[in-house]
Design a protein around this motif. Structure first.
Motif, PDB file in Angstrom:
ATOM      1  N   ASP A  20     -40.517 -63.316 -28.881  1.00 48.10           N
ATOM      2  CA  ASP A  20     -39.527 -63.718 -29.885  1.00 48.10           C
ATOM      3  C   ASP A  20     -39.928 -63.205 -31.250  1.00 48.10           C
ATOM      4  O   ASP A  20     -39.128 -62.598 -31.974  1.00 48.10           O
ATOM      5  CB  ASP A  20     -39.468 -65.258 -29.977  1.00 48.10           C
ATOM      6  N   MET A  25     -36.632 -73.868 -28.295  1.00 45.86           N
ATOM      7  CA  MET A  25     -36.965 -75.219 -27.852  1.00 45.86           C
ATOM      8  C   MET A  25     -35.944 -75.740 -26.844  1.00 45.86           C
ATOM      9  O   MET A  25     -36.306 -76.375 -25.853  1.00 45.86           O
ATOM     10  CB  MET A  25     -37.049 -76.178 -29.045  1.00 45.86           C
ATOM     11  N   ILE A  50     -32.955 -70.567 -36.490  1.00 42.35           N
ATOM     12  CA  ILE A  50     -32.194 -70.253 -35.269  1.00 42.35           C
ATOM     13  C   ILE A  50     -33.119 -70.017 -34.065  1.00 42.35           C
ATOM     14  O   ILE A  50     -32.908 -70.605 -33.001  1.00 42.35           O
ATOM     15  CB  ILE A  50     -31.253 -69.055 -35.516  1.00 42.35           C
ATOM     16  N   PRO A  51     -34.179 -69.179 -34.207  1.00 37.91           N
ATOM     17  CA  PRO A  51     -35.050 -68.978 -33.035  1.00 37.91           C
ATOM     18  C   PRO A  51     -35.749 -70.259 -32.600  1.00 37.91           C
ATOM     19  O   PRO A  51     -35.932 -70.491 -31.401  1.00 37.91           O
ATOM     20  CB  PRO A  51     -36.086 -67.958 -33.515  1.00 37.91           C
ATOM     21  N   LEU A  52     -36.130 -71.099 -33.550  1.00 44.57           N
ATOM     22  CA  LEU A  52     -36.793 -72.354 -33.196  1.00 44.57           C
ATOM     23  C   LEU A  52     -35.886 -73.204 -32.304  1.00 44.57           C
ATOM     24  O   LEU A  52     -36.291 -73.697 -31.251  1.00 44.57           O
ATOM     25  CB  LEU A  52     -37.139 -73.135 -34.465  1.00 44.57           C
ATOM     26  N   SER A 111     -41.528 -67.729 -36.453  1.00 43.33           N
ATOM     27  CA  SER A 111     -40.291 -66.939 -36.498  1.00 43.33           C
ATOM     28  C   SER A 111     -39.525 -67.228 -37.787  1.00 43.33           C
ATOM     29  O   SER A 111     -38.976 -66.313 -38.419  1.00 43.33           O
ATOM     30  CB  SER A 111     -39.396 -67.268 -35.298  1.00 43.33           C
ATOM     31  N   ILE A 135     -29.597 -62.671 -34.191  1.00 47.08           N
ATOM     32  CA  ILE A 135     -30.960 -63.159 -33.926  1.00 47.08           C
ATOM     33  C   ILE A 135     -31.109 -63.713 -32.503  1.00 47.08           C
ATOM     34  O   ILE A 135     -32.038 -63.326 -31.784  1.00 47.08           O
ATOM     35  CB  ILE A 135     -31.369 -64.209 -34.988  1.00 47.08           C
ATOM     36  N   PRO A 136     -30.185 -64.572 -32.041  1.00 50.00           N
ATOM     37  CA  PRO A 136     -30.363 -65.089 -30.674  1.00 50.00           C
ATOM     38  C   PRO A 136     -30.269 -63.982 -29.624  1.00 50.00           C
ATOM     39  O   PRO A 136     -30.981 -64.014 -28.628  1.00 50.00           O
ATOM     40  CB  PRO A 136     -29.196 -66.071 -30.497  1.00 50.00           C
ATOM     41  N   SER A 161     -23.258 -66.137 -28.770  1.00 47.34           N
ATOM     42  CA  SER A 161     -24.044 -66.795 -29.815  1.00 47.34           C
ATOM     43  C   SER A 161     -23.731 -66.189 -31.183  1.00 47.34           C
ATOM     44  O   SER A 161     -23.615 -66.907 -32.178  1.00 47.34           O
ATOM     45  CB  SER A 161     -25.544 -66.655 -29.537  1.00 47.34           C
ATOM     46  N   ALA A 202     -33.367 -63.501 -27.125  1.00 44.60           N
ATOM     47  CA  ALA A 202     -33.093 -63.798 -25.716  1.00 44.60           C
ATOM     48  C   ALA A 202     -33.356 -62.569 -24.847  1.00 44.60           C
ATOM     49  O   ALA A 202     -33.974 -62.662 -23.782  1.00 44.60           O
ATOM     50  CB  ALA A 202     -31.661 -64.276 -25.538  1.00 44.60           C
ATOM     51  N   MET A 203     -32.890 -61.387 -25.301  1.00 43.16           N
ATOM     52  CA  MET A 203     -33.074 -60.185 -24.489  1.00 43.16           C
ATOM     53  C   MET A 203     -34.543 -59.808 -24.385  1.00 43.16           C
ATOM     54  O   MET A 203     -35.025 -59.409 -23.325  1.00 43.16           O
ATOM     55  CB  MET A 203     -32.272 -59.020 -25.071  1.00 43.16           C
ATOM     56  N   LEU A 241     -29.781 -59.335 -17.285  1.00 41.60           N
ATOM     57  CA  LEU A 241     -29.793 -58.858 -18.662  1.00 41.60           C
ATOM     58  C   LEU A 241     -28.375 -58.854 -19.220  1.00 41.60           C
ATOM     59  O   LEU A 241     -28.151 -59.171 -20.390  1.00 41.60           O
ATOM     60  CB  LEU A 241     -30.406 -57.463 -18.733  1.00 41.60           C
ATOM     61  N   ASN A 264     -36.066 -62.231 -21.873  1.00 41.52           N
ATOM     62  CA  ASN A 264     -35.670 -61.960 -20.492  1.00 41.52           C
ATOM     63  C   ASN A 264     -36.380 -60.738 -19.921  1.00 41.52           C
ATOM     64  O   ASN A 264     -36.911 -60.765 -18.816  1.00 41.52           O
ATOM     65  CB  ASN A 264     -34.157 -61.726 -20.395  1.00 41.52           C
ATOM     66  N   GLY A 295     -41.635 -71.052 -33.151  1.00 40.98           N
ATOM     67  CA  GLY A 295     -40.384 -71.143 -33.902  1.00 40.98           C
ATOM     68  C   GLY A 295     -40.631 -71.177 -35.401  1.00 40.98           C
ATOM     69  O   GLY A 295     -39.875 -70.576 -36.178  1.00 40.98           O
ATOM     70  N   PRO A 341     -43.749 -69.834 -21.361  1.00 43.34           N
ATOM     71  CA  PRO A 341     -43.267 -69.917 -22.744  1.00 43.34           C
ATOM     72  C   PRO A 341     -44.184 -69.218 -23.748  1.00 43.34           C
ATOM     73  O   PRO A 341     -43.728 -68.768 -24.791  1.00 43.34           O
ATOM     74  CB  PRO A 341     -43.258 -71.425 -23.029  1.00 43.34           C
ATOM     75  N   GLY A 353     -44.077 -73.583 -28.328  1.00 40.69           N
ATOM     76  CA  GLY A 353     -42.749 -73.095 -28.707  1.00 40.69           C
ATOM     77  C   GLY A 353     -42.407 -73.459 -30.144  1.00 40.69           C
ATOM     78  O   GLY A 353     -41.822 -72.665 -30.887  1.00 40.69           O
ATOM     79  N   ASN A 397     -36.786 -74.022 -23.545  1.00 43.69           N
ATOM     80  CA  ASN A 397     -38.006 -74.538 -22.910  1.00 43.69           C
ATOM     81  C   ASN A 397     -37.797 -75.906 -22.265  1.00 43.69           C
ATOM     82  O   ASN A 397     -38.173 -76.126 -21.120  1.00 43.69           O
ATOM     83  CB  ASN A 397     -39.139 -74.659 -23.948  1.00 43.69           C
ATOM     84  N   LEU A 454     -38.101 -60.255 -33.360  1.00 46.11           N
ATOM     85  CA  LEU A 454     -37.471 -60.538 -34.650  1.00 46.11           C
ATOM     86  C   LEU A 454     -37.971 -59.590 -35.724  1.00 46.11           C
ATOM     87  O   LEU A 454     -37.200 -59.068 -36.538  1.00 46.11           O
ATOM     88  CB  LEU A 454     -37.807 -61.963 -35.088  1.00 46.11           C
ATOM     89  N   ASP A 513     -28.865 -71.905 -25.092  1.00 48.70           N
ATOM     90  CA  ASP A 513     -28.898 -71.238 -26.394  1.00 48.70           C
ATOM     91  C   ASP A 513     -27.615 -71.497 -27.167  1.00 48.70           C
ATOM     92  O   ASP A 513     -27.635 -71.877 -28.338  1.00 48.70           O
ATOM     93  CB  ASP A 513     -29.005 -69.711 -26.199  1.00 48.70           C
TER      94      ASP A 513
END
Lengths: 436, 436
Positions: free
Chosen positions: B418, A311, A305-307, B284, B305-306, A284, B310-311, A274, B314, B281, B411, B277, A314, B422, A418
């Motif tokens: 995700d 991707m 950004i999330p897309l 999102s 956002i990332p 980022s 990401a957290m 984490l 994870n 996205g 995924p 995915g 993945n 968000l 990322d």
């Protein structure tokens, strides 16, 4: 159980397999477990001890009198199980218990086994096996067999050695039964026998036994003397552990945690990943902040950004997983890194065209600005290409550096992906927004 | 090899194990392989055929004359391997080959085995085993043994049945050798024997054999008649496949792909996850677009956002992986969903406090606006809590619905995470920016 009804408990447990009793133990408190345990007969008790989970066992051994452990259980256990259990204790305890084992031969076997690393063939092997001399006749063997066989539950192979204890081959019970009793072993034994050295890594042992469908394999020292044997049931654990390790790495867990472990153990296994993710997220944030101008011109840049990150992650994990599995099953063959990369790129090209095309259509349909639509699609395509190169090369590089390549399917590489993906996206975006 | 030097090739291959020869075959073209194959003796040829990879084997069987396949190889193969190979062929081929097998008993065994599903005990079992009647004496048994044993490579157990063919127990060769030849089997056999039904799923068979450290297990039909036996080497493949399936799911691959597979196969296995995915996205992007106002007020909202996605991903994958492994090893025990969730939440609370605290410190130090700093930290904390609840409940729910819980580490769930993450982040951000 709670009423301490001895007779009933004994008859109940007499019908159960040690592995089942061990499962019941997991649910009991230490006092109950101790009470029940002392009711078991020696063989079953030894079996239960071997089947208990490690932390339960430790807690449990502390409450039993040391003489009882040594005399009743260690003496009855297979040498490899006994060595595993003793190996987890402090040096004092080890000596104390060993000094209480009446059977000197068994104590000697355990001491021998303690010398080997847990993750080598030596650490997996047991001493219990039937050994015959190549100069004996079948009759002598059968007699020797009935003498040696008392200590051994199952006989898979009888190992044939010469006068110096060098492994010569095996002979199956079937052959022995079917041959005349006066036949000499040297004339009927099977000389081609696969064996491993004591210092062979356990994963290599597993690979050999799996490939050749072996049930047991003899272990020899550097001059070829027979030191012990490994059975498939010990190797099954190695195979499962290995496969689970990959899964844990891919899921972002640093050590083997179970759902019943304490909060503290689970946190310790999870927090490092984490924190890596956190650091990546902050980097980022920095990457995006350097493109704040783009956001000011068109806030919609942020929408994708999330897309892009998802991707990239993945695709990278997929590419890495294919390589990791190839490495694990040794099926990569002799193909060069270059031709592998070429195929990966072809696939990435196909996937990239399909995905970018779809995003282009959707964005055009919704009516987003042309600049944004074209930059998202180009960025997505570039990120897919980049992530598949990255995902292919990282595990191969880790493998060359003797680091577990499964690391590449975990959060570490996703995080890297990322950041690079964002950088690509925002740079392309800035270009199309006329900022560069 | 290329010079078609027969004698040399034969002597070379005579020393190799079928598994090694099969590996060499992977590297040869079909013509070379056919040439080499016809040089092998029957037993080795049968072994190689069983060891070849499925696609190689299919390609290869097409060029061999059908009589050769039937007579020379199917007749010499273990019934389970033969049934597996024939099972992969068209119906016409199956009949053609079966009609050419001279040994009617073997052909009958193969036909019997074809009835069972691949992923049940019936599909795993082989017919080759030594069966004795409980009313016989040891002497009769030993005679029968030498008659039956010809077809069988290794004898792990001798199975004892009654006059109706019902499985009564086992007797080890050891006991047979050590008992007087006039002893009746019914007095010396081991009556407690673990067995599985023909329709038991293969993963359950693997679990039982692993738990009780069995080398072979008899398979019975619904009225208890002995139908076949499964050996551990067949089960090792099941265990490995199962563990790998989890890993593949976590890595976003829908089917078993190998690094040598064609671009088309690899794309087919990867594209579905990428499309999920992609859809995620785009959703999102929509979620963020509804908060465009926040971005207009403070573009720095986009920086994190990332970090948030990401957290969330994870933490969710970690939580799910712990549950998936618990389910796979059956070690979840009797703990209730509620207490499990409580522990997970405690852990998430600790991790959440640490991570949010760190982010708070970093952002304060950099000098970001107070509104943003506080919303990022609160959002991060909420997302960690949410993702761990989500990650715990999803695999448990999937498991109850009889869907593979490992899906939750892939995924699909990361994408859901995700979007929800968000939504949480942007809602909190909007609140602190005074937009709600």
């Amino acid at each position: 159980i709670d009423e301490k009804n001895e007779a009933e408990a004994i008859s109940l447990m007499g019908e159960l397999h040690p592995a089942d009793i061990a499962e019941i133990y997991d649910e009991l408190n230490t006092e109950e477990a101790k009470f029940l345990y002392l009711l078991l007969d020696g063989d079953t008790a030894a079996g239960v001890l071997a089947e208990l989970e490690e932390d339960d066992r430790e807690r449990f051994l502390k409450v039993l009198p040391i003489e009882v452990i040594a005399r009743q259980f260690m003496g009855k256990m297979d040498s490899d199980d006994a060595a595993d259990i003793i190996g987890g204790m402090s040096d004092e305890w080890q000596e104390e218990i060993l000094s209480h084992i009446a059977d000197i031969e068994q104590a000697g076997d355990i001491v021998d086994l303690l010398h080997y690393d847990d993750d080598t063939a030596g650490g997996l092997m047991a001493k219990e096996m039937v050994i015959v001399n190549e100069n004996w006749t079948v009759l002598t063997c059968l007699r020797e067999l009935s003498r040696q066989a008392e200590d051994i539950d199952e006989i898979y192979y009888v190992y044939v050695v010469d006068d110096d204890g060098i492994l010569r081959g095996t002979i199956s019970l079937k052959i022995m039964i079917l041959s005349p009793t006066s036949a000499k072993i040297s004339n009927i034994y099977q000389p081609d026998v696969m064996s491993v050295h004591t210092d062979e890594p356990d994963e290599e042992v597993a690979r050999i036994m799996e490939k050749y469908d072996l049930v047991a394999i003899p272990v020899i020292d550097s001059i070829g003397r027979l030191m012990g044997r490994i059975t498939i049931d010990d190797v099954v654990d190695v195979i499962r552990d290995e496969a689970e390790k990959d899964y844990q790495m891919a899921s972002g867990l640093t050590e083997d945690v179970e759902s019943n472990d304490s909060v503290w153990i689970q946190t310790r296994a999870r927090l490092p990943w984490l924190l890596i993710g956190l650091a990546g997220g902050l980097v980022s944030a920095f990457v995006i902040s350097t493109h704040e101008k783009s956001l000011n011109i068109d806030p919609a840049v942020a929408f994708f950004i999330p897309l892009i990150t998802a991707m990239g992650g993945n695709v990278g994990v997929q590419s890495a997983a294919i390589i990791v599995q190839g490495l694990a099953s040794n099926s990569l063959g002799f193909e060069s890194v270059f031709s592998r990369l070429l195929r990966e790129l072809t696939g990435a090209f196909v996937n990239g065209v399909i995905c970018s095309g779809l995003v282009f259509l959707v964005n055009s349909f919704i009516g987003r600005s042309y600049d944004l639509t074209i930059s998202v699609s180009i960025a997505l395509f570039s990120v897919i290409i980049f992530a598949s190169i990255f995902g292919t090369l990282i595990p191969l590089t880790l493998h060359k550096m003797k680091i577990d390549p499964a690391l590449a399917t975990g959060p570490f590489v996703t995080t890297l992906n990322d950041m690079v993906g964002l950088f690509i996206y925002l740079s392309i975006g800035a270009y199309f927004l006329g900022l560069v």
